[in-house]
Design a protein around this motif. Structure first.
Motif, PDB file in Angstrom:
ATOM      1  N   ALA A  37       0.832  -1.204   0.000  1.00  0.00           N
ATOM      2  CA  ALA A  37       0.000   0.000   0.000  1.00  0.00           C
ATOM      3  C   ALA A  37       0.869   1.257   0.000  1.00  0.00           C
ATOM      4  CB  ALA A  37      -0.925   0.003   1.210  1.00  0.00           C
ATOM      5  N   ASP A  38       2.041   1.184   0.677  1.00  0.00           N
ATOM      6  CA  ASP A  38       2.964   2.320   0.662  1.00  0.00           C
ATOM      7  C   ASP A  38       3.366   2.673  -0.769  1.00  0.00           C
ATOM      8  OD1 ASP A  38       2.817   2.038   3.365  1.00  0.00           O
ATOM      9  OD2 ASP A  38       4.909   1.485   3.678  1.00  0.00           O
ATOM     10  N   VAL A  39       3.763   1.630  -1.510  1.00  0.00           N
ATOM     11  CA  VAL A  39       4.224   1.840  -2.887  1.00  0.00           C
ATOM     12  C   VAL A  39       3.071   2.272  -3.775  1.00  0.00           C
ATOM     13  CG1 VAL A  39       5.356   0.756  -4.862  1.00  0.00           C
ATOM     14  CG2 VAL A  39       6.027   0.110  -2.545  1.00  0.00           C
ATOM     15  N   VAL A  41       0.258   3.799  -2.977  1.00  0.00           N
ATOM     16  CA  VAL A  41      -0.244   5.143  -2.679  1.00  0.00           C
ATOM     17  C   VAL A  41       0.662   6.213  -3.286  1.00  0.00           C
ATOM     18  CG1 VAL A  41      -0.610   6.817  -0.821  1.00  0.00           C
ATOM     19  CG2 VAL A  41      -1.549   4.519  -0.621  1.00  0.00           C
ATOM     20  N   VAL A  42       1.976   6.088  -3.072  1.00  0.00           N
ATOM     21  CA  VAL A  42       2.874   7.105  -3.625  1.00  0.00           C
ATOM     22  C   VAL A  42       2.931   7.013  -5.143  1.00  0.00           C
ATOM     23  CG1 VAL A  42       4.294   7.332  -1.560  1.00  0.00           C
ATOM     24  CG2 VAL A  42       4.912   5.632  -3.273  1.00  0.00           C
ATOM     25  N   GLY A  43       2.807   5.793  -5.691  1.00  0.00           N
ATOM     26  CA  GLY A  43       2.813   5.648  -7.140  1.00  0.00           C
ATOM     27  C   GLY A  43       1.591   6.271  -7.786  1.00  0.00           C
ATOM     28  N   SER A  44       0.444   6.142  -7.118  1.00  0.00           N
ATOM     29  CA  SER A  44      -0.810   6.641  -7.677  1.00  0.00           C
ATOM     30  C   SER A  44      -1.016   8.136  -7.444  1.00  0.00           C
ATOM     31  CB  SER A  44      -1.989   5.868  -7.076  1.00  0.00           C
ATOM     32  OG  SER A  44      -1.897   4.485  -7.377  1.00  0.00           O
ATOM     33  N   PHE A  45      -0.554   8.640  -6.278  1.00  0.00           N
ATOM     34  CA  PHE A  45      -0.880  10.020  -5.913  1.00  0.00           C
ATOM     35  C   PHE A  45       0.310  10.971  -5.932  1.00  0.00           C
ATOM     36  CE2 PHE A  45      -4.099   7.343  -3.871  1.00  0.00           C
ATOM     37  CZ  PHE A  45      -5.267   7.936  -4.356  1.00  0.00           C
ATOM     38  N   VAL A  46       1.527  10.437  -6.086  1.00  0.00           N
ATOM     39  CA  VAL A  46       2.700  11.304  -6.139  1.00  0.00           C
ATOM     40  C   VAL A  46       3.429  11.161  -7.474  1.00  0.00           C
ATOM     41  CG1 VAL A  46       4.858  11.979  -5.026  1.00  0.00           C
ATOM     42  CG2 VAL A  46       2.964  11.129  -3.635  1.00  0.00           C
ATOM     43  N   GLY A  47       3.763   9.914  -7.870  1.00  0.00           N
ATOM     44  CA  GLY A  47       4.420   9.710  -9.154  1.00  0.00           C
ATOM     45  C   GLY A  47       5.444   8.597  -9.133  1.00  0.00           C
ATOM     46  N   ASP A  48       6.001   8.287 -10.307  1.00  0.00           N
ATOM     47  CA  ASP A  48       6.952   7.187 -10.435  1.00  0.00           C
ATOM     48  C   ASP A  48       8.234   7.437  -9.650  1.00  0.00           C
ATOM     49  OD1 ASP A  48       5.247   5.749 -11.990  1.00  0.00           O
ATOM     50  OD2 ASP A  48       6.249   6.171 -13.905  1.00  0.00           O
ATOM     51  N   VAL A 179      -2.985   1.816   6.354  1.00  0.00           N
ATOM     52  CA  VAL A 179      -3.569   2.235   5.077  1.00  0.00           C
ATOM     53  C   VAL A 179      -4.264   3.594   5.220  1.00  0.00           C
ATOM     54  CG1 VAL A 179      -5.319   1.699   3.342  1.00  0.00           C
ATOM     55  CG2 VAL A 179      -3.844  -0.123   4.223  1.00  0.00           C
ATOM     56  N   ILE A 180      -5.024   3.758   6.306  1.00  0.00           N
ATOM     57  CA  ILE A 180      -5.723   5.027   6.533  1.00  0.00           C
ATOM     58  C   ILE A 180      -4.728   6.176   6.672  1.00  0.00           C
ATOM     59  CG2 ILE A 180      -7.187   6.311   8.146  1.00  0.00           C
ATOM     60  CD1 ILE A 180      -8.579   3.641   8.778  1.00  0.00           C
ATOM     61  N   LEU A 181      -3.670   5.949   7.440  1.00  0.00           N
ATOM     62  CA  LEU A 181      -2.663   6.999   7.633  1.00  0.00           C
ATOM     63  C   LEU A 181      -1.892   7.276   6.347  1.00  0.00           C
ATOM     64  CD1 LEU A 181      -1.249   6.138  11.179  1.00  0.00           C
ATOM     65  CD2 LEU A 181      -2.820   7.979  10.540  1.00  0.00           C
ATOM     66  N   ASN A 182      -1.633   6.229   5.544  1.00  0.00           N
ATOM     67  CA  ASN A 182      -0.991   6.428   4.238  1.00  0.00           C
ATOM     68  C   ASN A 182      -1.772   7.448   3.416  1.00  0.00           C
ATOM     69  OD1 ASN A 182       1.300   4.847   4.248  1.00  0.00           O
ATOM     70  ND2 ASN A 182       0.275   3.024   3.504  1.00  0.00           N
ATOM     71  N   ALA A 194       7.593  10.651   3.022  1.00  0.00           N
ATOM     72  CA  ALA A 194       7.659  10.806   4.480  1.00  0.00           C
ATOM     73  C   ALA A 194       6.354  10.363   5.125  1.00  0.00           C
ATOM     74  CB  ALA A 194       7.955  12.257   4.850  1.00  0.00           C
ATOM     75  N   GLY A 195       5.245  10.560   4.429  1.00  0.00           N
ATOM     76  CA  GLY A 195       3.948  10.165   4.960  1.00  0.00           C
ATOM     77  C   GLY A 195       3.801   8.667   5.095  1.00  0.00           C
ATOM     78  N   VAL A 196       4.221   7.915   4.067  1.00  0.00           N
ATOM     79  CA  VAL A 196       4.080   6.461   4.142  1.00  0.00           C
ATOM     80  C   VAL A 196       5.061   5.881   5.157  1.00  0.00           C
ATOM     81  CG1 VAL A 196       3.170   6.232   1.798  1.00  0.00           C
ATOM     82  CG2 VAL A 196       5.633   6.106   2.164  1.00  0.00           C
ATOM     83  N   ALA A 197       6.234   6.487   5.295  1.00  0.00           N
ATOM     84  CA  ALA A 197       7.192   6.022   6.304  1.00  0.00           C
ATOM     85  C   ALA A 197       6.655   6.269   7.708  1.00  0.00           C
ATOM     86  CB  ALA A 197       8.538   6.728   6.116  1.00  0.00           C
ATOM     87  N   LEU A 198       6.062   7.434   7.925  1.00  0.00           N
ATOM     88  CA  LEU A 198       5.502   7.753   9.241  1.00  0.00           C
ATOM     89  C   LEU A 198       4.317   6.857   9.561  1.00  0.00           C
ATOM     90  CD1 LEU A 198       5.586   9.588  11.713  1.00  0.00           C
ATOM     91  CD2 LEU A 198       4.130  11.213  10.472  1.00  0.00           C
ATOM     92  N   ALA A 199       3.501   6.560   8.562  1.00  0.00           N
ATOM     93  CA  ALA A 199       2.364   5.657   8.763  1.00  0.00           C
ATOM     94  C   ALA A 199       2.838   4.269   9.162  1.00  0.00           C
ATOM     95  CB  ALA A 199       1.523   5.583   7.487  1.00  0.00           C
ATOM     96  N   THR A 200       3.924   3.806   8.536  1.00  0.00           N
ATOM     97  CA  THR A 200       4.499   2.509   8.884  1.00  0.00           C
ATOM     98  C   THR A 200       5.018   2.507  10.312  1.00  0.00           C
ATOM     99  OG1 THR A 200       5.143   2.119   6.582  1.00  0.00           O
ATOM    100  CG2 THR A 200       6.269   0.825   8.263  1.00  0.00           C
TER     101      THR A 200
END
Length: 403
Positions: A37-39, A41-48, A179-182, A194-200
Motif C-alpha cells: 500500500a505504501d508503494v 499510494v505514492v505511485g498513484s498520488f505522487v508519481g513514479d 492504510v488510513i494513515l498512508n 515521508a507520509g508512508v514512512a511515518l504511517a508505517t
C-alpha cells in the motif's frame, strides 16, 4: 485467561500443521499487502519517482527484516524445545532474555543504519532525482527499528507456544491504521514518501503494543512479567547459535537483491519502478513459503524436546507436500493475473512490460526456494542452523547481472 493453542506433539499432524501455518502465511501476506500500500499510494498520488524512492529501499529494508526475523527464530526454537521438555524455568528465562535481546539489537541496528543510509544508497546507484526521496523514507523507517524488532520477538514467543492467530489479529488492526494513515499523510497532508514512512512507524507501534498486552496477560508459561525482564547469558547463547545464522541466511538473499537493484538503478526510473511493482507482487509467494518453514521449525522444536523423532520427520514430509502444492497454485495465479496486478501500481505500459518479465522468472524459481526454506526450517527445529547458512553462502554467489 489461558489462550487456546495448537497441540504440536499429539493428535493429527496434517490438520494441526495447516491451522498453525495458515495464520502465519496470512500474517505475512497481509503485512506485505500493507507494505505494498505504501508503494501503491505514492505511485498513484505522487508519481513514479516517489514510487522508485520507496521501492529502491526494499532490498535494504529486506536485509534488516531478515536479520530480525532470523534472530527471533532462534527464540522460537529455544522456547518451543523447552516447552516440549516441560522445562518451566527455561521457558521463563528464554522469554525474558528474548525481550531484552530484541531491544538491544533494535537499537544497535537502528544507529548503524542511520549512519550508513547515504553510503548504501550511493552504492546502489540511486538516480539523483530519486535519491532525496529514498534517503528520507529510509531514515524515518530506521527510527522505528526498535519497535519492529520487539514485534518480531513477541511474535516468536507466541508462536513457540502454538499461538499463531494473535499476531494475525494485531496485524489486521495495525494494517488498517497503516492504510488510513498512508492516504491521510500523502493525499491530505501532502507528505509524499515521508507520509508512508511515518504511517508505517505508527502502525508498527500499534502491533507491538497489542502483542505486549497479550504477553503480559497470558496465563501460561510464556507470560512476560515486566519486573522480571533480564538476560540469561546461557540462553542468549542458545538463541544466537540458531538465530544468528538464520538471520545471516536471509540477509544473503537480500544483499544479492540489493546488488541487482543497484544494477537496475543505472537503467533509469522506468526500470526501478517496474522492479518495485513486480517485487511487491511476487513477494507474496515468499511469505507462503516462509510461513510453512516457520511452522515446520516450531513443530520440530517441540517434538524434538519431547523426544518424538518420528513425528519430526513426518512434519518435514507434510510441510514439503503442503507448501509445494500451495506455492505452485499461488505462482500460477500471480502469473495469470500479472497484468491487472501491475496495473494497480502504474499506468505506464513500459513499466508493466518489464514487470511481467520479473514475475515470470520469479514464479519459476520459487519452487526451488520452497524446498530450501522448509528443509532449513526442519534443521533449525533441532537447533542446527549453521549448515543451511553455509549451503546458502556456497550457492548464493551472485553473478554480475547483464540487464
Amino acid at each position: 485467561m489461558r489462550k487456546r493453542t495448537i497441540d504440536m506433539t499429539h493428535g493429527p499432524l496434517a490438520s494441526s500443521l495447516f491451522y498453525f501455518a495458515l495464520p502465519i502465511v496470512i500474517t505475512g501476506i497481509l503485512q506485505q499487502l500493507f507494505n505494498t500500500a505504501d508503494v501503491a499510494v505514492v505511485g498513484s498520488f505522487v508519481g513514479d519517482a516517489a514510487m522508485a524512492g520507496v521501492g529502491t529501499c526494499s532490498p535494504i529494508v529486506g536485509i534488516i527484516v531478515s536479520l530480525f526475523e532470523g534472530t527471533a527464530l532462534g527464540a522460537t526454537v529455544v522456547i518451543s524445545t523447552a516447552i516440549g521438555q516441560k522445562n518451566t524455568e527455561k521457558i521463563h528465562k528464554g522469554v525474558h532474555t528474548s525481550i531484552v535481546l530484541s531491544l538491544i539489537l533494535g537499537v544497535i541496528v537502528s544507529l548503524v543504519l542511520e549512519g550508513l543510509t547515504v553510503t548504501l544508497l550511493k552504492a546502489m546507484n540511486v538516480p539523483a532525482h530519486v535519491f532525496p526521496l529514498a534517503k528520507l523514507y529510509l531514515r524515518i523507517y530506521c527510527a522505528g527499528l526498535v519497535i519492529i524488532n520487539l514485534y518480531n520477538f513477541e511474535v516468536a514467543i507466541l508462536r513457540s507456544a502454538g499461538h499463531s492467530k494473535e499476531p494475525l489479529y494485531a496485524l489486521i488492526l495495525s494494517g488498517i491504521i497503516n492504510v488510513i494513515l498512508n492516504l491521510f499523510f500523502v493525499i491530505v497532508v501532502k507528505m509524499s514518501v515521508a507520509g508512508v514512512a511515518l504511517a508505517t512507524f505508527i502502525s508498527n507501534g500499534v502491533s507491538a503494543y497489542l502483542l505486549w498486552r497479550i504477553l503480559t496477560s497470558l496465563d501460561e508459561e510464556i507470560r512476560v512479567i515486566p519486573s522480571q525482564i533480564k538476560m540469561d547469558g546461557h540462553l542468549l547463547k542458545e538463541i544466537l547459535i540458531v538465530g544468528a545464522p538464520a538471520g545471516l541466511q536471509g540477509m544473503l538473499f537480500d544483499i544479492a537483491n540489493m546488488i541487482i537493484q543497484g544494477a537496475m538503478n543505472t537503467l533509469g526510473t522506468t526500470v526501478i519502478a517496474s522492479s518495485s511493482a513486480a517485487f511487491n507482487i511476487e513477494i507474496f509467494v515468499y511469505y507462503l513459503v516462509v510461513g510453512y518453514a516457520q511452522a515446520c521449525t516450531t513443530f520440530v522444536g517441540q517434538n524434538n524436546g519431547a523426544n518424538q523423532l518420528e513425528r519430526c520427520r513426518a512434519t518435514l514430509r507434510m510441510s514439503l507436500l503442503m507448501a509445494g502444492c500451495m506455492t505452485a497454485l499461488m505462482c500460477l495465479a500471480l502469473y495469470v493475473l500479472r497484468r491487472p496486478l501491475l496495473s494497480l501500481f502504474t499506468k505506464s505500459e513500459a513499466v508493466k512490460r518489464i514487470g511481467e518479465i520479473q514475475i515470470y522468472y520469479m514464479c519459476i524459481m520459487y519452487m526451488f526456494s520452497m524446498v530450501q526454506e522448509v528443509s532449513s526450517g526442519y534443521l533449525r527445529g533441532f537447533g542446527v542452523s549453521i549448515i543451511p547458512t553455509i549451503i546458502s553462502i556456497k550457492k548464493g554467489r551472485v553473478p554480475r547481472p547483464y540487464l
